[in-house]
Design an enzyme around this catalytic site. Structure first.
Site, PDB file in Angstrom:
ATOM      1  N   TYR A 138      42.083  54.259  90.025  1.00 35.21           N
ATOM      2  CA  TYR A 138      42.414  55.441  89.221  1.00 35.21           C
ATOM      3  C   TYR A 138      43.895  55.715  89.482  1.00 35.21           C
ATOM      4  O   TYR A 138      44.266  56.134  90.581  1.00 35.21           O
ATOM      5  CB  TYR A 138      41.535  56.587  89.721  1.00 35.21           C
ATOM      6  CG  TYR A 138      41.501  57.866  88.933  1.00 35.21           C
ATOM      7  CD1 TYR A 138      42.315  58.112  87.844  1.00 35.21           C
ATOM      8  CD2 TYR A 138      40.615  58.874  89.304  1.00 35.21           C
ATOM      9  CE1 TYR A 138      42.237  59.308  87.144  1.00 35.21           C
ATOM     10  CE2 TYR A 138      40.526  60.078  88.618  1.00 35.21           C
ATOM     11  CZ  TYR A 138      41.350  60.285  87.536  1.00 35.21           C
ATOM     12  OH  TYR A 138      41.275  61.481  86.865  1.00 35.21           O
ATOM     13  N   LYS A 166      41.812  52.764  85.562  1.00 35.72           N
ATOM     14  CA  LYS A 166      41.960  53.881  84.648  1.00 35.72           C
ATOM     15  C   LYS A 166      43.379  54.392  84.810  1.00 35.72           C
ATOM     16  O   LYS A 166      43.738  54.931  85.861  1.00 35.72           O
ATOM     17  CB  LYS A 166      40.971  55.001  84.986  1.00 35.72           C
ATOM     18  CG  LYS A 166      41.105  56.161  84.017  1.00 35.72           C
ATOM     19  CD  LYS A 166      40.616  57.496  84.525  1.00 35.72           C
ATOM     20  CE  LYS A 166      41.098  58.556  83.546  1.00 35.72           C
ATOM     21  NZ  LYS A 166      40.960  59.917  84.032  1.00 35.72           N
TER      22      LYS A 166
END
Lengths: 312, 312, 312, 312
Positions: A138, A166
């Protein structure tokens, strides 16, 4: 269920609704999940930044994740955020996620501490070895104050430490460099690249990203699904028009007065006010110590929902 | 010549070649300008960051601008950077640019000092009143450490203080929000929005940007012109493919070792090494105190030019 | 035991030693605590940044805090860090600390999330209401990326939300402004101001700070106690000379190569290498994913201990 | 006149007063210089940040420097700021300073561009070779966004590239490490270390700094001279008491509303409002695009001058 590789489509990071007394409102959370699945999303991401993971105690996190997994009921995979400062703490959350039946874990670089690319890579390797679930990185520099550069990510993609990333960095130049390299190394069918942007999804998909994790999809999942499908079908101008509409709607995150509250209060407050106005959740409260939106801000949110075609 | 409104297409920020003794090499600069015009660029931007404006004394700036204007010879408009700390100093550069025949002036927010959005807006208004040339705002937070947000830019677009913006912030989300608002307010045919990105030009054009100011166009102007034309014709996948090739080529800016030199040394050194290898300029030196690229870095640049199809 | 108000003197933030298998080494931790108490420190601070709180799971945190409280055995108060992202999570740690018998809790501003002064103040008020222990604010912008300004702290001092502040910001100008205002408002005998600096303790005490929380006191507690006592007795040049010696010793935190590891690895690794060389702890390991110091760095640490008079 | 080595005492960075039409008010500037010399300062620093160098065109800079040199009239040395982005531009200013008769030049690290320690060192070496005046490094990360660390400064001190440093970083820990090393290498009698802090001067002098360059000395030069003399005589508590009074007075720099103006507007506006109220200068205007202080802020400044004993 098993996670597709690569994971494509729209993967909303679910808001976590609360009751007026501050408990996780599992009924509203299930309703939210249901609405997202109905709209055609590919997976659900629980306990991300939009899910107020930073504000939830371990008990609240567990309750929220259980509710999302139960609501998904195997229809779509559930990714679980494991947001914490460093390896040992993240592993504790990741193991809980595995135990509860999540299909993948999402973790950031170490934060609070002063870290280094070598340590970041080792962090992800230890996470991957410590829990038997696909692991997504992330990338969220605004929160963790370091950037997951292509030179950090590519070796972790190549040796399958990471199932994907992400990218919530807002750095679409770095995203492009990553995608070009992922393709060049033949990893594009195994390593998932998701943009966390709400505002340049058409461009990210044109650049080859597999999908999108937009907080705003809590409010308008169907819009993001349409945008994604236009892009997949090569209807780029229609994708861009949908993105433009969504970019205008995104102003709900700026309805709060920055002189009175932080960006989280305004952004998450805007999502929750909209979900309340749309009848999806019962109570628009965000977790303490966030500042609630005032009446004027809620009125702005309503107006933007009307302009965006979500309220009559 | 008069500047089109809006200004569209590819507007390269010209490198400033030097002689081995550190003077502006006007012959090489003219050759560079000629090559760019031949490739079909829409305008030339002299004295930007890629032009090492920060490293040039006033004399060097004047010499470089004169050479570019002379080389352009009215075939394409010339935008002149007026890079300095605050209003009075920027105005001095802007007046010189006007006197030398530039077609527009490009200025950043105040820097060095701690500033404020109110002061930034006043800065641009004073610049516009102080010199009779179209004024472009240059959004480059990496250099000036403040961001030209849509809320700063939109009023300056509405009252025609600004003719446009060159967005080198890398914040494609903010660029999208700006474009959506520029259209909503009916300013899209008068206020020019140019992206300074080298790596997400296809996305920026899909979002509605009028054009692009890529440093890498010094090296591959034809590539950016093709990218722009594909986009204008709606051939988005071909635009993306061209962008991918250019994104790979952009690695020439990272050939220098970050342990040994700053980002400017590596980036501008990469452009100049490439221009030397392509035979466009005579000497690849960057201005002091930048560190020259070593042999290994130059070899990397050559290899990337070969892979990018620019050298056999 | 009850905490003196104000709390004065030297309050070391204890390192957390590990066994070679990564468990908290309670024997070594007790030995460290004993050595600090012997040297005349006023209190112990467990689970701070020097204690690798960011790297410890909840179990490890509990073990470390228990060990320190047991070792202190009522001879000096124990402050417990409750380092986590936002209110609910910090409260969980604070309640554990209370349950284990800590004498005070130390908490930072919210981090990971984008916060605001209003939210920071509310955060501390909620913490204070949620747990019945004196509460210290921990000002550490390098970790949490916001600064506890005098304008945030003074109201929280005035209404007794906060018992004090540990200022690890390195901003001695802000520390001075805080102290001037604390005195002006008559709060100097109730609100404790501790500097977290290792390097300007003499100046902070001259400015009126009550005490100091130096990570380096793990290694040289007697030096900091002498520095403090010189200052209290008005022997300022002797205080400064002691500070100079300690500032030279502080180079143990920079023995690690910054190209190979983060600041935490180098700083905490330096403390632990020194404690191992001094025979206080058994194993110099820092928690994953920190990079261990290499042999050359350990040699540098040894040499600095010799130069500082701590090893023969 | 020749510059003492080391340079000690109070070296105020002079404000640059303007006429109501925005010209440099040389009469007021001379009056300011006279007042500072009368108060016993050791040298004058023209064209620093407090002198609004960032806001002055080259003509204004020249006028201001000439006025200060003329007013000093050989009674105290005059240091001249040469504030610009990189080497060539700084050299132009430095040569002008030499030509006008300045006794030393003060320059920052490169800014606007992304630089590197190797480049910063080369920058200072080129400046020193390019102009025959003692060179001071100006460490001001808030403006130039890089820090002059001890590891950058010490080699430049050792080979006499630099005559000294003005440390406006606010990082008193790094200042201490620098001073410890400067002494250890036997450079303390040749390399001048001045703190630019207004708020921790007592601590910096206790740590061994040679002197201080406080913007607030424009307003209360006698206070800083007393502070310095107390420190030199070992009257540390009296030095601290004077510093406390000055720290309270420093609130004049925060009289402006941060919602309405930048830090420069408020800080420099506060100095100039005070100088106007004290009858030293004729007009309190700061240069565009700074925002003028409102009436309430000026009233606050007046009240602080009264509380500080500077106005009846």
């Amino acid at each position: 269920m098993s996670l597709p590789a690569p994971l494509t489509g729209v993967v909303p990071p679910l808001c976590t609704p609360f009751t007026p007394t501050g408990e996780v409102d599992t009924r509203s959370l299930a309703a939210l999940a249901e609405r997202l699945i109905d709209a055609g999303v590919s997976a659900l991401f629980a306990l991300g930044s939009s899910g107020e993971a930073a504000y939830l105690g371990d008990g609240g996190r567990r309750t929220a994740l259980e509710a999302v997994i139960e609501a998904a009921d195997g229809r779509v995979p559930v990714l679980a955020g494991a947001i914490d400062m460093t390896t040992a703490r993240v592993l504790d959350h990741a193991r809980t996620a595995a135990e509860l039946g999540a299909d993948a874990v999402v973790a950031t670089a170490p934060f609070y501490t002063r870290t280094h690319p070598v340590e970041i890579a080792d962090h992800f390797r230890r996470l991957r070895h410590g829990v038997d679930l696909p692991l997504f990185a992330y990338d969220i520099p605004v929160s963790v104050h370091s950037k997951l550069t292509p030179s950090i990510l590519l070796p972790l993609a190549a040796d399958a430490t990471l199932a994907g990333v992400k990218d919530s960095s807002g750095d679409d130049g770095a995203l492009r460099r990553l995608l070009v390299e992922v393709r060049r190394r033949g990893l594009i069918d195994s390593f998932t690249v998701l943009t966390g942007s709400e505002l340049s999804v058409d461009g990210a998909l044109l650049a080859g990203a597999h999908g999108v994790v937009p907080g705003l999809a809590n409010v308008d999942p169907a819009g993001f699904v349409r945008l994604y499908e236009h892009a997949r079908a090569g209807r780029w101008e229609r994708a861009a028009a949908e993105q433009d509409r969504l970019a205008a709607l995104f102003a709900i995150t700026a309805a709060g007065d920055p002189a009175l509250m932080g960006g989280s209060s305004s952004g998450l407050g805007g999502f929750k006010a909209a979900l309340r106005l749309l009848g999806v959740i019962d109570c628009p409260d965000t977790a303490a110590p966030q500042v609630p939106l005032g009446e004027a801000a809620v009125k702005t949110v309503r107006q933007l929902l009307e302009e965006g075609g979500l309220l009559p």
